[in-house]
Design a protein around this motif. Structure first.
Motif, mmCIF file in Angstrom:
data_model
loop_
_atom_site.group_PDB
_atom_site.id
_atom_site.type_symbol
_atom_site.label_atom_id
_atom_site.label_comp_id
_atom_site.label_asym_id
_atom_site.label_seq_id
_atom_site.Cartn_x
_atom_site.Cartn_y
_atom_site.Cartn_z
ATOM 1 N N UNK A 89 20.475 46.641 -6.357
ATOM 2 C CA UNK A 89 19.388 45.863 -5.761
ATOM 3 C C UNK A 89 19.225 44.518 -6.428
ATOM 4 N N UNK A 90 20.347 43.892 -6.781
ATOM 5 C CA UNK A 90 20.295 42.622 -7.509
ATOM 6 C C UNK A 90 20.668 41.468 -6.583
ATOM 7 N N UNK A 91 19.882 40.399 -6.541
ATOM 8 C CA UNK A 91 20.182 39.262 -5.663
ATOM 9 C C UNK A 91 21.156 38.290 -6.319
ATOM 10 N N UNK A 92 22.443 38.439 -6.055
ATOM 11 C CA UNK A 92 23.448 37.590 -6.687
ATOM 12 C C UNK A 92 23.861 36.418 -5.823
ATOM 13 N N UNK A 93 24.790 35.635 -6.355
ATOM 14 C CA UNK A 93 25.360 34.486 -5.652
ATOM 15 C C UNK A 93 26.871 34.514 -5.794
ATOM 16 N N UNK A 94 27.573 34.348 -4.682
ATOM 17 C CA UNK A 94 29.028 34.248 -4.674
ATOM 18 C C UNK A 94 29.406 32.841 -4.238
ATOM 19 N N UNK A 95 30.325 32.225 -4.978
ATOM 20 C CA UNK A 95 30.819 30.893 -4.651
ATOM 21 C C UNK A 95 32.334 30.978 -4.547
ATOM 22 N N UNK A 96 32.868 30.696 -3.381
ATOM 23 C CA UNK A 96 34.308 30.746 -3.173
ATOM 24 C C UNK A 96 34.838 29.336 -2.922
ATOM 25 N N UNK A 97 35.760 28.917 -3.777
ATOM 26 C CA UNK A 97 36.332 27.577 -3.617
ATOM 27 C C UNK A 97 37.434 27.641 -2.575
ATOM 28 N N UNK A 98 37.160 27.070 -1.422
ATOM 29 C CA UNK A 98 38.151 26.983 -0.350
ATOM 30 C C UNK A 98 38.807 25.593 -0.445
ATOM 31 N N UNK A 99 38.893 24.883 0.647
ATOM 32 C CA UNK A 99 39.527 23.563 0.644
ATOM 33 C C UNK A 99 39.317 22.921 2.000
ATOM 34 N N UNK A 100 39.391 21.598 2.020
ATOM 35 C CA UNK A 100 39.399 20.904 3.312
ATOM 36 C C UNK A 100 40.641 21.288 4.107
ATOM 37 N N UNK A 101 41.685 21.771 3.409
ATOM 38 C CA UNK A 101 42.890 22.237 4.100
ATOM 39 C C UNK A 101 42.605 23.458 4.963
ATOM 40 N N UNK A 102 41.479 24.139 4.732
ATOM 41 C CA UNK A 102 41.130 25.331 5.505
ATOM 42 C C UNK A 102 40.921 25.012 6.976
ATOM 43 N N UNK A 103 40.542 23.783 7.281
ATOM 44 C CA UNK A 103 40.318 23.390 8.674
ATOM 45 C C UNK A 103 41.091 22.122 9.031
ATOM 46 N N UNK A 104 42.100 21.789 8.217
ATOM 47 C CA UNK A 104 42.918 20.592 8.459
ATOM 48 C C UNK A 104 44.387 21.004 8.497
ATOM 49 N N UNK A 105 44.921 21.361 9.648
ATOM 50 C CA UNK A 105 46.316 21.818 9.717
ATOM 51 C C UNK A 105 47.281 20.731 9.251
ATOM 52 N N UNK A 106 48.348 21.170 8.601
ATOM 53 C CA UNK A 106 49.327 20.211 8.083
ATOM 54 C C UNK A 106 50.701 20.876 7.996
ATOM 55 N N UNK A 107 51.722 20.139 8.369
ATOM 56 C CA UNK A 107 53.090 20.633 8.211
ATOM 57 C C UNK A 107 53.463 20.734 6.739
ATOM 58 N N UNK A 108 52.685 20.063 5.879
ATOM 59 C CA UNK A 108 53.029 19.954 4.465
ATOM 60 C C UNK A 108 52.592 21.158 3.651
ATOM 61 N N UNK A 109 51.440 21.790 4.011
ATOM 62 C CA UNK A 109 50.858 22.848 3.178
ATOM 63 C C UNK A 109 50.542 24.102 3.996
ATOM 64 N N UNK A 110 51.491 24.656 4.735
ATOM 65 C CA UNK A 110 51.147 25.806 5.590
ATOM 66 C C UNK A 110 50.669 27.020 4.803
ATOM 67 N N UNK A 111 51.304 27.339 3.697
ATOM 68 C CA UNK A 111 50.892 28.518 2.923
ATOM 69 C C UNK A 111 49.536 28.290 2.264
ATOM 70 N N UNK A 112 49.374 27.141 1.643
ATOM 71 C CA UNK A 112 48.114 26.823 0.973
ATOM 72 C C UNK A 112 46.966 26.791 1.976
ATOM 73 N N UNK A 113 47.165 26.104 3.100
ATOM 74 C CA UNK A 113 46.105 25.985 4.099
ATOM 75 C C UNK A 113 45.735 27.345 4.678
ATOM 76 N N UNK A 114 46.729 28.211 4.869
ATOM 77 C CA UNK A 114 46.459 29.540 5.407
ATOM 78 C C UNK A 114 45.574 30.346 4.464
ATOM 79 N N UNK A 115 45.882 30.316 3.169
ATOM 80 C CA UNK A 115 45.070 31.080 2.220
ATOM 81 C C UNK A 115 43.656 30.529 2.145
ATOM 82 N N UNK A 116 43.515 29.217 2.179
ATOM 83 C CA UNK A 116 42.179 28.630 2.073
ATOM 84 C C UNK A 116 41.378 28.837 3.359
ATOM 85 N N UNK A 117 42.064 28.868 4.507
ATOM 86 C CA UNK A 117 41.363 29.207 5.747
ATOM 87 C C UNK A 117 40.851 30.645 5.674
#
Length: 593
Positions: free
Chosen positions: A452-480
């Motif tokens: 019953x504890x009110x915690x906080x979770x912070x997950x560092x994603x990336x602008x690559x999560x919603x910015x498709x790129x031929x350069x970072x397909x693996x990285x962008x997929x994980x961050x999405x």
């Protein structure tokens, strides 16, 4: 009316002759510590059923109907509800125990208000061993806290005004005839409903209990409230609609000797919704008083004082210290955004655990945190190791009781075309960037929900999560995946008062530009790409410390997503408004810029 746990009451007579119904549950032995439960308005003793059941295996428990409620008699006048008359009822209940036997008080709502009065009453000195209150502040403390807060524009004044908004119903209760009409018309039933509606079905109790307000709220309280030497634990539900955590946790600070303020997840009637949480916390304070055994979570929340009766270190959100008394864990905290975030949490009052695969780097950051006056510990953690996560969670339970903030920051970069990314590359980046976030969220969110504890979770994603790129397909997929997981968790965990925030930094000048692997290239070609990226990030010149300030402010405000840099915002707007243009930009090889 159903009696608490099917126990028939015994009756005691107060000094003015009012008969009080007391329900007793025997403990495992005659010497078991005694807990006295005092209910609030408009309840009766049955509201404690679940808590009593959880406590009964270890303690002797007395719960009584406050005068005018349940099977207790109502006094003949409004004056009969004054706190001093209620103290006489408590003395009558104590008469059921051996002479001089001290008890542990547990109060909710008006029961907590009464318990504070008893704990500060000189004539009851020695009869109260500990006090645990839920949503029941001292009226004297509350008045003093409000007067002081209104003299200090800023955070403290805002806290007072927030409480006054929640207390507006008291004005209604003080009016003649109006609240009686509202109760009879069932207009107030929805506002005070619990998960167990049978606790509140007697109109007589609702009308009688209005006299608690009318007999006590208009009395001028003491300018200097009385202190108590009794160890006090305050359980403040963060979603309470009537009493703010700020009032409950801050108001008693100057007037207690040993003070244990704790935020808990839930609303005003948390005791019926999560009786296990209330019982566990109550038992922890009793264990401390009776046998000097302190649970880690209780020990860590105790207000620290340099000398007896000195002004305590604030545990609540003072100016610039919104995370005072809290514990944050930052993965990948040895460098970059992780390091800066750990230091920023420390500046805002938190103690910090720095987890990193590079233990020497984590040690250095821990020293920097200690230099800011906060506690810190460096921990070696390979976030890709599920067993390592389990061991870390177990260590935190044992040594600290619980975590307050989890920052899933650790991650790696990977560039190169999809066709050149091998299965092993995918496994590595998925394990570090996505599976590690899953492990951390699963372990700690589960602990928080259970406790019953009110915690906080912070997950560092990336602008690559919603910015498709031929350069970072693996990285962008994980961050999405991190971004979507965060938003799903936020929806699921909101009912438990657990905040979940995703962070999309953009181009921040960190070491990730130097360490990003470029698949399909030899070492020399990879170094050229890395050097080019380092120069590009340095030209952008957005430092991790600036990003950390935005991140921690976003966590304090419980924002769903924190877009750190201007380009993070711009890419998000492209994603929403001009997806065709964004897909065109995705064809550009960013490593050649």
């Amino acid at each position: 009316m159903t009696e608490p746990r099917a126990v028939q009451p015994q009756f005691v007579s107060s000094l003015d002759g009012t008969r009080i119904a007391v329900y007793e549950t025997r403990g495992p032995s005659p010497d078991s510590p005694v807990v006295v439960c005092i209910h609030g308005y408009p309840d009766h003793a049955g509201v404690w059923d679940g808590v009593v059941e959880a406590l009964a295996a270890r303690f002797r428990v007395l719960a009584y109907d406050v005068r005018g409620a349940g099977r207790s008699q109502a006094p003949g006048s409004r004056a009969g509800y004054e706190l001093d008359r209620l103290a006489e009822d408590f003395r009558a209940v104590l008469g059921l125990l051996p002479e001089g036997r001290a008890v542990h008080l547990l109060g909710h709502d008006w029961g907590g208000i009464q318990a504070w009065h008893f704990a500060t009453e000189p004539s009851l000195a020695g009869r109260i061993a500990s006090l645990t209150t839920v949503s029941g502040p001292s009226l004297d403390h509350a008045g003093h806290w409000m007067r002081e807060g209104l003299r200090h524009p800023g955070r403290r004044m805002r806290a007072v005004l927030a409480q006054q908004r929640r207390s507006a119903y008291i004005g209604l209760f003080l009016l003649p005839k109006v609240p009686e009409l509202a109760w009879r018309a069932r207009l107030l039933d929805r506002a005070v409903r619990t998960s167990r509606a049978d606790y509140r079905r007697d109109l007589r109790e609702k009308l009688n209990g209005l006299n608690l307000y009318r007999a006590n709220m208009r009395i001028r309280r003491r300018d200097v409230p009385r202190r108590t030497e009794v160890p006090v634990q305050v359980l403040a539900p963060v979603a309470d609609r009537f009493v703010t955590p700020a009032l409950q946790l801050d108001a008693p600070l100057p007037f207690t000797h040993r003070f244990f303020p704790r935020r808990i997840a839930g609303g005003h009637w948390i005791l019926t919704q999560r009786p296990d949480v209330i019982a566990t916390a109550t038992a922890q304070l009793i264990d401390l008083v009776e046998s000097a055994v302190a649970a880690p979570s209780l020990r860590r929340c105790e207000v620290k004082r340099s000398v007896p009766h000195s002004r305590p270190r604030r545990t609540g959100p003072g100016r610039g210290q919104p995370f005072a008394g809290q514990l944050a864990l930052v993965t990948g905290g040895g460098s970059g955004i992780g390091r800066a975030t750990a230091l920023e949490f420390a500046r805002r009052g938190a103690d910090v655990l720095i987890a990193d695969i590079d233990e020497a780097a984590a040690d250095q950051v821990a020293d920097e945190v200690r230099a800011l006056g906060r506690s810190a510990q460096a921990l070696r953690l390979d976030v890709a190791d599920e067993q390592g996560w389990a061991e870390l969670a177990a260590l935190i339970r044992t040594d600290f009781g619980h975590l307050d903030v989890l920052v899933n920051n650790a991650g790696i970069g990977m560039a190169g075309s999809f066709l050149q990314t091998e299965a092993a590359d995918w496994e590595r980046i998925l394990d570090v960037n996505l599976h590690s976030v899953i492990h951390g969220c699963r372990l700690f969110a589960s602990d928080w929900v259970t406790a019953g504890h009110p915690g906080r979770i912070v997950n560092i994603a990336s602008a690559a999560a919603y910015s498709p790129s031929r350069t970072y397909p693996a990285y962008a997929t994980t961050k999405a995946g991190v971004l979507m997981l965060t938003q799903c968790l936020r929806a699921e965990l909101a009912v438990h008062q657990i905040g979940v925030t995703a962070v999309c930094p953009g181009f921040v000048d960190t070491n990730i530009s130097r360490t990003t692997s470029h698949v399909g290239l030899d070492e020399a070609a990879e170094r050229v790409k890395q050097d080019r990226a380092v120069r590009s990030y340095r030209r952008r010149n957005y430092p991790p410390a600036k990003a950390a300030r935005r991140i921690v402010a976003g966590v304090e405000a419980n924002k769903p997503v924190v877009y750190v840099t201007a380009e993070a915002v711009a890419f998000r707007l492209l994603d929403r408004l001009l997806p065709g243009l964004q897909r065109t930009i995705a064809r550009v090889d960013l490593t050649e810029l």
